[in-house]
Design a protein around this motif. Structure first.
Motif, PDB file in Angstrom:
ATOM      1  N   PRO A 202       7.285 -10.503   6.535  1.00  0.00           N
ATOM      2  CA  PRO A 202       8.553  -9.429   7.543  1.00  0.00           C
ATOM      3  C   PRO A 202       9.246  -9.310   6.380  1.00  0.00           C
ATOM      4  CG  PRO A 202       8.556 -12.072   7.973  1.00  0.00           C
ATOM      5  CD  PRO A 202       7.196 -11.862   7.281  1.00  0.00           C
ATOM      6  N   CYS A 203       9.543  -7.642   5.999  1.00  0.00           N
ATOM      7  CA  CYS A 203      10.996  -7.679   5.828  1.00  0.00           C
ATOM      8  C   CYS A 203      12.068  -8.327   6.207  1.00  0.00           C
ATOM      9  CB  CYS A 203      11.085  -5.999   5.868  1.00  0.00           C
ATOM     10  SG  CYS A 203      12.889  -4.920   5.441  1.00  0.00           S
ATOM     11  N   ARG A 204      12.875  -8.581   5.521  1.00  0.00           N
ATOM     12  CA  ARG A 204      13.967  -9.482   5.712  1.00  0.00           C
ATOM     13  C   ARG A 204      15.013  -8.454   5.375  1.00  0.00           C
ATOM     14  NH1 ARG A 204      12.060 -13.283   2.547  1.00  0.00           N
ATOM     15  NH2 ARG A 204      11.296 -12.664  -0.226  1.00  0.00           N
ATOM     16  N   HIS A 205      14.952  -7.208   6.118  1.00  0.00           N
ATOM     17  CA  HIS A 205      15.346  -6.530   6.107  1.00  0.00           C
ATOM     18  C   HIS A 205      16.217  -6.274   7.926  1.00  0.00           C
ATOM     19  CE1 HIS A 205      18.725  -3.109   5.640  1.00  0.00           C
ATOM     20  NE2 HIS A 205      19.606  -3.977   5.410  1.00  0.00           N
ATOM     21  N   CYS A 206      14.483  -5.406   8.332  1.00  0.00           N
ATOM     22  CA  CYS A 206      14.386  -5.152   9.683  1.00  0.00           C
ATOM     23  C   CYS A 206      12.641  -5.930  10.165  1.00  0.00           C
ATOM     24  CB  CYS A 206      13.510  -4.042   9.737  1.00  0.00           C
ATOM     25  SG  CYS A 206      12.587  -3.674   9.000  1.00  0.00           S
ATOM     26  N   ALA A 207      12.413  -6.944   9.080  1.00  0.00           N
ATOM     27  CA  ALA A 207      11.249  -7.947   9.969  1.00  0.00           C
ATOM     28  C   ALA A 207      10.021  -7.328  10.490  1.00  0.00           C
ATOM     29  CB  ALA A 207      11.837  -8.726  11.019  1.00  0.00           C
ATOM     30  N   GLN A 208      10.419  -6.035  10.010  1.00  0.00           N
ATOM     31  CA  GLN A 208       8.742  -5.260  10.125  1.00  0.00           C
ATOM     32  C   GLN A 208       7.448  -5.905   9.082  1.00  0.00           C
ATOM     33  OE1 GLN A 208       8.431  -4.208  13.471  1.00  0.00           O
ATOM     34  NE2 GLN A 208       6.975  -3.089  12.423  1.00  0.00           N
ATOM     35  N   PRO A 209       6.658  -5.953   9.465  1.00  0.00           N
ATOM     36  CA  PRO A 209       5.511  -6.692   8.058  1.00  0.00           C
ATOM     37  C   PRO A 209       5.443  -5.045   6.949  1.00  0.00           C
ATOM     38  CG  PRO A 209       3.883  -5.113   9.498  1.00  0.00           C
ATOM     39  CD  PRO A 209       5.787  -5.468  10.279  1.00  0.00           C
ATOM     40  N   ILE A 210       5.774  -5.954   5.885  1.00  0.00           N
ATOM     41  CA  ILE A 210       5.593  -5.600   4.354  1.00  0.00           C
ATOM     42  C   ILE A 210       3.831  -4.623   4.569  1.00  0.00           C
ATOM     43  CG2 ILE A 210       5.801  -5.003   1.774  1.00  0.00           C
ATOM     44  CD1 ILE A 210       8.468  -5.288   3.332  1.00  0.00           C
ATOM     45  N   GLN A 211       4.196  -3.420   3.866  1.00  0.00           N
ATOM     46  CA  GLN A 211       3.152  -2.970   3.331  1.00  0.00           C
ATOM     47  C   GLN A 211       3.015  -3.194   1.584  1.00  0.00           C
ATOM     48  OE1 GLN A 211       1.527  -1.099   6.123  1.00  0.00           O
ATOM     49  NE2 GLN A 211       2.883  -1.871   7.208  1.00  0.00           N
ATOM     50  N   SER A 212       1.298  -2.717   1.661  1.00  0.00           N
ATOM     51  CA  SER A 212       1.301  -2.404  -0.145  1.00  0.00           C
ATOM     52  C   SER A 212       0.285  -1.274   0.271  1.00  0.00           C
ATOM     53  CB  SER A 212       0.465  -3.804  -0.574  1.00  0.00           C
ATOM     54  OG  SER A 212      -0.937  -4.380   0.588  1.00  0.00           O
ATOM     55  N   ARG A 213       0.125  -0.408  -0.940  1.00  0.00           N
ATOM     56  CA  ARG A 213      -1.065   0.466  -1.223  1.00  0.00           C
ATOM     57  C   ARG A 213      -0.928   0.639  -2.841  1.00  0.00           C
ATOM     58  NH1 ARG A 213      -0.038   6.516   1.107  1.00  0.00           N
ATOM     59  NH2 ARG A 213      -1.781   6.648   0.359  1.00  0.00           N
ATOM     60  N   VAL A 214      -2.149   1.391  -2.950  1.00  0.00           N
ATOM     61  CA  VAL A 214      -2.162   1.412  -4.515  1.00  0.00           C
ATOM     62  C   VAL A 214      -1.559   2.676  -4.580  1.00  0.00           C
ATOM     63  CG1 VAL A 214      -4.156   1.824  -6.844  1.00  0.00           C
ATOM     64  CG2 VAL A 214      -4.340  -0.146  -4.931  1.00  0.00           C
ATOM     65  N   ILE A 215      -1.014   2.784  -5.619  1.00  0.00           N
ATOM     66  CA  ILE A 215      -0.126   4.531  -6.540  1.00  0.00           C
ATOM     67  C   ILE A 215      -0.239   3.971  -8.186  1.00  0.00           C
ATOM     68  CG2 ILE A 215       2.258   5.897  -6.476  1.00  0.00           C
ATOM     69  CD1 ILE A 215       2.634   4.057  -3.688  1.00  0.00           C
ATOM     70  N   GLY A 216      -0.749   5.104  -8.399  1.00  0.00           N
ATOM     71  CA  GLY A 216      -0.820   5.428  -9.539  1.00  0.00           C
ATOM     72  C   GLY A 216      -1.915   4.038  -9.913  1.00  0.00           C
ATOM     73  N   GLY A 217      -2.383   3.454  -9.603  1.00  0.00           N
ATOM     74  CA  GLY A 217      -3.149   3.014  -9.897  1.00  0.00           C
ATOM     75  C   GLY A 217      -2.502   1.540 -10.306  1.00  0.00           C
ATOM     76  N   ARG A 218      -2.090   1.024  -9.578  1.00  0.00           N
ATOM     77  CA  ARG A 218      -1.604  -0.171  -9.478  1.00  0.00           C
ATOM     78  C   ARG A 218      -0.741  -0.138  -8.061  1.00  0.00           C
ATOM     79  NH1 ARG A 218       1.834  -1.247 -14.558  1.00  0.00           N
ATOM     80  NH2 ARG A 218       1.535  -3.547 -13.988  1.00  0.00           N
ATOM     81  N   ASN A 219      -0.413  -1.748  -7.578  1.00  0.00           N
ATOM     82  CA  ASN A 219      -0.372  -2.020  -6.197  1.00  0.00           C
ATOM     83  C   ASN A 219       1.041  -1.661  -5.948  1.00  0.00           C
ATOM     84  OD1 ASN A 219      -1.085  -2.798  -3.931  1.00  0.00           O
ATOM     85  ND2 ASN A 219      -1.915  -4.185  -4.904  1.00  0.00           N
ATOM     86  N   SER A 220       1.795  -1.120  -4.792  1.00  0.00           N
ATOM     87  CA  SER A 220       2.830  -1.006  -4.734  1.00  0.00           C
ATOM     88  C   SER A 220       2.958  -1.781  -3.579  1.00  0.00           C
ATOM     89  CB  SER A 220       3.143   0.895  -4.346  1.00  0.00           C
ATOM     90  OG  SER A 220       2.493   0.821  -5.959  1.00  0.00           O
ATOM     91  N   TYR A 221       4.574  -2.457  -3.365  1.00  0.00           N
ATOM     92  CA  TYR A 221       4.887  -2.954  -1.641  1.00  0.00           C
ATOM     93  C   TYR A 221       6.420  -2.262  -1.183  1.00  0.00           C
ATOM     94  CZ  TYR A 221       1.986  -6.460  -3.885  1.00  0.00           C
ATOM     95  OH  TYR A 221       0.347  -7.002  -4.395  1.00  0.00           O
ATOM     96  N   TYR A 222       6.230  -1.908  -0.193  1.00  0.00           N
ATOM     97  CA  TYR A 222       6.789  -1.382   0.349  1.00  0.00           C
ATOM     98  C   TYR A 222       7.083  -1.562   2.647  1.00  0.00           C
ATOM     99  CZ  TYR A 222       3.556   1.883   1.375  1.00  0.00           C
ATOM    100  OH  TYR A 222       2.458   2.343   1.893  1.00  0.00           O
ATOM    101  N   CYS A 223       8.906  -1.856   2.645  1.00  0.00           N
ATOM    102  CA  CYS A 223       8.529  -1.364   3.827  1.00  0.00           C
ATOM    103  C   CYS A 223       9.028  -0.090   5.191  1.00  0.00           C
ATOM    104  CB  CYS A 223       9.696  -2.296   4.415  1.00  0.00           C
ATOM    105  SG  CYS A 223      10.450  -2.041   6.320  1.00  0.00           S
ATOM    106  N   LEU A 224       7.385   0.889   5.635  1.00  0.00           N
ATOM    107  CA  LEU A 224       7.471   1.479   6.478  1.00  0.00           C
ATOM    108  C   LEU A 224       8.705   2.346   6.755  1.00  0.00           C
ATOM    109  CD1 LEU A 224       4.397   2.118   7.932  1.00  0.00           C
ATOM    110  CD2 LEU A 224       5.427   3.287   6.312  1.00  0.00           C
ATOM    111  N   THR A 225       9.630   0.981   7.277  1.00  0.00           N
ATOM    112  CA  THR A 225      10.689   1.305   8.293  1.00  0.00           C
ATOM    113  C   THR A 225      11.825   1.481   7.504  1.00  0.00           C
ATOM    114  OG1 THR A 225       9.596  -0.090  10.506  1.00  0.00           O
ATOM    115  CG2 THR A 225      12.684   0.699  10.140  1.00  0.00           C
ATOM    116  N   CYS A 226      12.149   0.862   6.471  1.00  0.00           N
ATOM    117  CA  CYS A 226      13.838   0.702   5.377  1.00  0.00           C
ATOM    118  C   CYS A 226      13.191   1.841   4.574  1.00  0.00           C
ATOM    119  CB  CYS A 226      13.748  -0.859   4.810  1.00  0.00           C
ATOM    120  SG  CYS A 226      14.433  -2.077   6.099  1.00  0.00           S
ATOM    121  N   GLN A 227      12.533   2.386   4.472  1.00  0.00           N
ATOM    122  CA  GLN A 227      12.203   3.225   3.091  1.00  0.00           C
ATOM    123  C   GLN A 227      11.546   4.393   3.687  1.00  0.00           C
ATOM    124  OE1 GLN A 227      10.563  -0.505   0.599  1.00  0.00           O
ATOM    125  NE2 GLN A 227      10.204   0.894  -0.889  1.00  0.00           N
ATOM    126  N   ARG A 228      12.162   5.906   3.026  1.00  0.00           N
ATOM    127  CA  ARG A 228      11.237   6.872   3.529  1.00  0.00           C
ATOM    128  C   ARG A 228      11.036   8.058   2.600  1.00  0.00           C
ATOM    129  NH1 ARG A 228       9.549   7.561   8.240  1.00  0.00           N
ATOM    130  NH2 ARG A 228       9.889   5.140   9.268  1.00  0.00           N
TER     131      ARG A 228
END
Length: 269
Positions: A243-269
């Motif tokens: 869970p995101c420490r801010h909104c509790a939604q699950p943290i997402q991950s995907r590969v960007i530029g060949g590197r694994n990347s982590y983010y929150c879909l709700t908190c990051q636009r």
DNA sequence: ATGCTAACCTGCGCGC
DNA sequence: TGCGCGCAGGTTAGCA
């Protein structure tokens, strides 16, 4: 392991034990790193007096009276100060006696390097580096100006060494979360105001990590353990599905530029 | 020029 | 217990 905070911690940790001391018993056991350790390394470094130990980007610059070494730790490199009687560990590639202690370069994956500063290779590595993230030259206006016309993902953009040095995979994800910016957003589709925030968060997160790494300097002497900053609570990196420490939604991950990347879909636009 | 991918290496954790 | 697979903190070289 080494992101900028660890390189800075290494520099600060070993500097007091090196400066003013003579390097003796220099031995190279495995020269084949990312680029070969120069064949005259032992002979030329032996008996040199250390003058300074500095960090530039993720490079360590070790200056002696007559020469200067540029080293990068790659993905798995480390310098440790140990008692000279300590048995060599696997992947201890270089040893240098420094007074009562011994400096050892250890690097299982061998992505690091040890070069003479004046070599073409070292000059090539150093010449196109962007500003230091903790310097005044690095700020939101700089990021905004340099991002115009750039379509790549902002995460890849801030990890580009010509733009700013020292933002590695962990702190790229962390600083983008802290600034509410989606890592995949095109660099040229972010406003000056948002870049101001991003620059501030990059400085903040790196400064915090350095402060935290600085609490374990003694580890460089007894050669045990990892720098403490790594135990600090990370907001998103490696927290895929948690869970995101801010909104509790699950943290997402995907590969960007060949590197694994982590983010929150709700908190990051 | 820009941007993407592969490559350099070893170790570790996971699933089977 | 062992084995194969995927993945890891960085950066450059090479190609579209």
């Amino acid at each position: 392991m080494p992101e900028l905070p660890e390189v800075e911690t290494t520099a600060r940790g070993i500097a007091p034990f090196l400066i003013g001391q003579q390097f003796t018993h220099v031995r190279v056991h495995q020269p084949s790193l990312r680029w070969p350790i120069p064949s005259d390394f032992e002979q030329r470094l032996n008996n040199e007096i250390c003058v300074s130990v500095e960090r530039r980007a993720k490079y360590l610059i070790i200056e002696t009276t007559n020469t200067q070494i540029v080293s990068h730790l790659g993905m798995s490199g480390s310098f440790r100060l140990v008692d000279p009687t300590t048995p060599l560990k696997k992947h201890d590639h270089v040893q240098i006696r420094v007074g009562d202690l011994e400096l050892r370069y250890h690097d299982p994956r061998r992505f690091g390097c040890l070069l003479w500063c004046e070599s073409d290779r070292a000059q090539q590595l150093l010449q196109h580096l962007g500003p230091e993230p903790l310097s005044d030259a690095f700020n939101g206006a700089w990021l905004f100006a340099r991002s115009r016309g750039r379509h790549l993902a902002v995460k890849s953009f801030i990890m580009t060494n010509a733009i700013v040095v020292g933002v590695g995979n962990i702190y790229a994800s962390e600083s983008l979360f802290l600034s509410g910016i989606h890592p995949q957003r095109a660099a040229n589709r972010i406003s000056a105001v948002r870049y101001e925030r991003l620059a501030a968060e990059i400085k903040e997160v790196l400064a915090r990590a350095i402060a935290s790494g600085g609490t374990t300097l003694r580890d460089f002497v007894n050669g045990q353990g990892e720098p403490g900053y790594f135990q600090q609570t990370l907001a998103v990196y490696g927290r895929d599905g948690e869970p995101c420490r801010h909104c509790a939604q699950p943290i997402q991950s995907r590969v960007i530029g060949g590197r694994n990347s982590y983010y929150c879909l709700t908190c990051q636009r």
